[in-house]
Design a protein around this motif. Structure first.
Motif, PDB file in Angstrom:
ATOM      1  N   HIS A   1      19.312  31.204 -18.560  1.00  0.00           N
ATOM      2  CA  HIS A   1      18.196  32.149 -18.456  1.00  0.00           C
ATOM      3  C   HIS A   1      17.881  32.540 -17.009  1.00  0.00           C
TER       4      HIS A   1
ATOM      5  N   PHE B   1      20.223  44.436 -25.106  1.00  0.00           N
ATOM      6  CA  PHE B   1      20.693  43.184 -25.695  1.00  0.00           C
ATOM      7  C   PHE B   1      20.270  43.026 -27.154  1.00  0.00           C
ATOM      8  N   ASP B   2      21.251  42.677 -27.983  1.00  0.00           N
ATOM      9  CA  ASP B   2      21.032  42.448 -29.408  1.00  0.00           C
ATOM     10  C   ASP B   2      21.677  41.102 -29.757  1.00  0.00           C
ATOM     11  N   PRO B   3      20.875  40.075 -30.069  1.00  0.00           N
ATOM     12  CA  PRO B   3      21.442  38.746 -30.331  1.00  0.00           C
ATOM     13  C   PRO B   3      22.312  38.673 -31.586  1.00  0.00           C
ATOM     14  N   SER B   4      22.308  39.730 -32.396  1.00  0.00           N
ATOM     15  CA  SER B   4      23.164  39.721 -33.585  1.00  0.00           C
ATOM     16  C   SER B   4      24.521  40.390 -33.324  1.00  0.00           C
TER      17      SER B   4
ATOM     18  N   HIS C   1      20.568  26.742 -22.052  1.00  0.00           N
ATOM     19  CA  HIS C   1      19.718  27.935 -21.874  1.00  0.00           C
ATOM     20  C   HIS C   1      18.818  27.804 -20.646  1.00  0.00           C
TER      21      HIS C   1
ATOM     22  N   PHE D   1      25.520  43.425 -22.854  1.00  0.00           N
ATOM     23  CA  PHE D   1      24.160  43.017 -22.522  1.00  0.00           C
ATOM     24  C   PHE D   1      23.201  44.183 -22.290  1.00  0.00           C
TER      25      PHE D   1
ATOM     26  N   SER E   1      27.932  35.463 -33.144  1.00  0.00           N
ATOM     27  CA  SER E   1      26.855  36.105 -32.395  1.00  0.00           C
ATOM     28  C   SER E   1      25.921  34.992 -31.918  1.00  0.00           C
ATOM     29  N   PHE E   2      24.937  35.364 -31.116  1.00  0.00           N
ATOM     30  CA  PHE E   2      23.980  34.355 -30.666  1.00  0.00           C
ATOM     31  C   PHE E   2      23.130  33.870 -31.842  1.00  0.00           C
ATOM     32  N   ILE E   3      22.883  34.744 -32.812  1.00  0.00           N
ATOM     33  CA  ILE E   3      22.119  34.353 -33.990  1.00  0.00           C
ATOM     34  C   ILE E   3      22.954  33.480 -34.917  1.00  0.00           C
TER      35      ILE E   3
ATOM     36  N   TYR F   1      33.036  39.297 -24.228  1.00  0.00           N
ATOM     37  CA  TYR F   1      32.090  40.291 -24.731  1.00  0.00           C
ATOM     38  C   TYR F   1      32.705  41.686 -24.661  1.00  0.00           C
TER      39      TYR F   1
ATOM     40  N   ASN G   1      25.577  31.220 -34.533  1.00  0.00           N
ATOM     41  CA  ASN G   1      26.337  30.406 -33.593  1.00  0.00           C
ATOM     42  C   ASN G   1      27.316  29.501 -34.333  1.00  0.00           C
TER      43      ASN G   1
END
Length: 160
Positions: free
Chosen positions: A114, A63-66, A110, A60, A21-23, A55, A25
């Motif tokens: 972004h 959006f949930d970074p976990s 990023h 998205f 996940s993004f959290i 994905y 990594n």
């Protein structure tokens, strides 16, 4: 921010993937396990490296970074006839992509991603499509060098 719009023809890839996940990594872990074995991959198209994210549909939305996704480290091959035992295959289907150039260290990606999602995409006639996202790293990619370059490919489709 400028985008080049490309129609991608199917790509056949061989590599490795990991769920993350993004959290949480795990990119470094993935590439550390892939790079020593990439030379075992036969019939490579070129020396480019592919970093892909696969994905789930609507990943998205809210959006949930976990939320987990597949992260791939791979190379493009002419065919999938010879796959090393510790590797997997992935086919990136035909489709439309917006291509952006990221200049600078990989750790600052990023700063490119972004504005793609916060500015370029909402102001374009496109929306994100449910196909793999990827970065292409050729000879200009130098990881954390300020002069490093890589292409970021975002799958898109026309808004309904």
């Amino acid at each position: 921010m400028e985008a080049r719009i490309e129609t991608l023809t199917e790509k056949k890839l061989i590599g490795k993937h990991i769920d993350m996940s993004f959290i949480e990594n795990k990119t470094f872990q993935l590439w550390s396990s892939f790079m020593p074995h990439r030379k075992n991959i036969k019939n490579r198209v070129d020396d480019n490296l592919y970093s892909l994210e696969v994905y789930t549909p609507n990943h998205f939305d809210n959006f949930d970074p976990s939320k987990s996704f597949q992260k791939w480290a791979a190379v493009e091959v002419e065919n999938l006839e010879s796959v090393p035992a510790d590797m997997e295959t992935l086919i990136v289907p035909d489709g439309l992509y917006a291509v952006f150039l990221h200049r600078g260290p990989a750790s600052e990606a990023h700063r490119t991603y972004h504005p793609i999602f916060a500015e370029w995409l909402p102001n374009s006639k496109y929306t994100v499509d449910d196909r793999p996202h990827f970065a292409v790293m050729d000879h200009k990619y130098k990881k954390d060098d300020p002069d490093s370059e890589e292409e970021i490919w975002i799958p898109i489709k026309n808004r309904d």
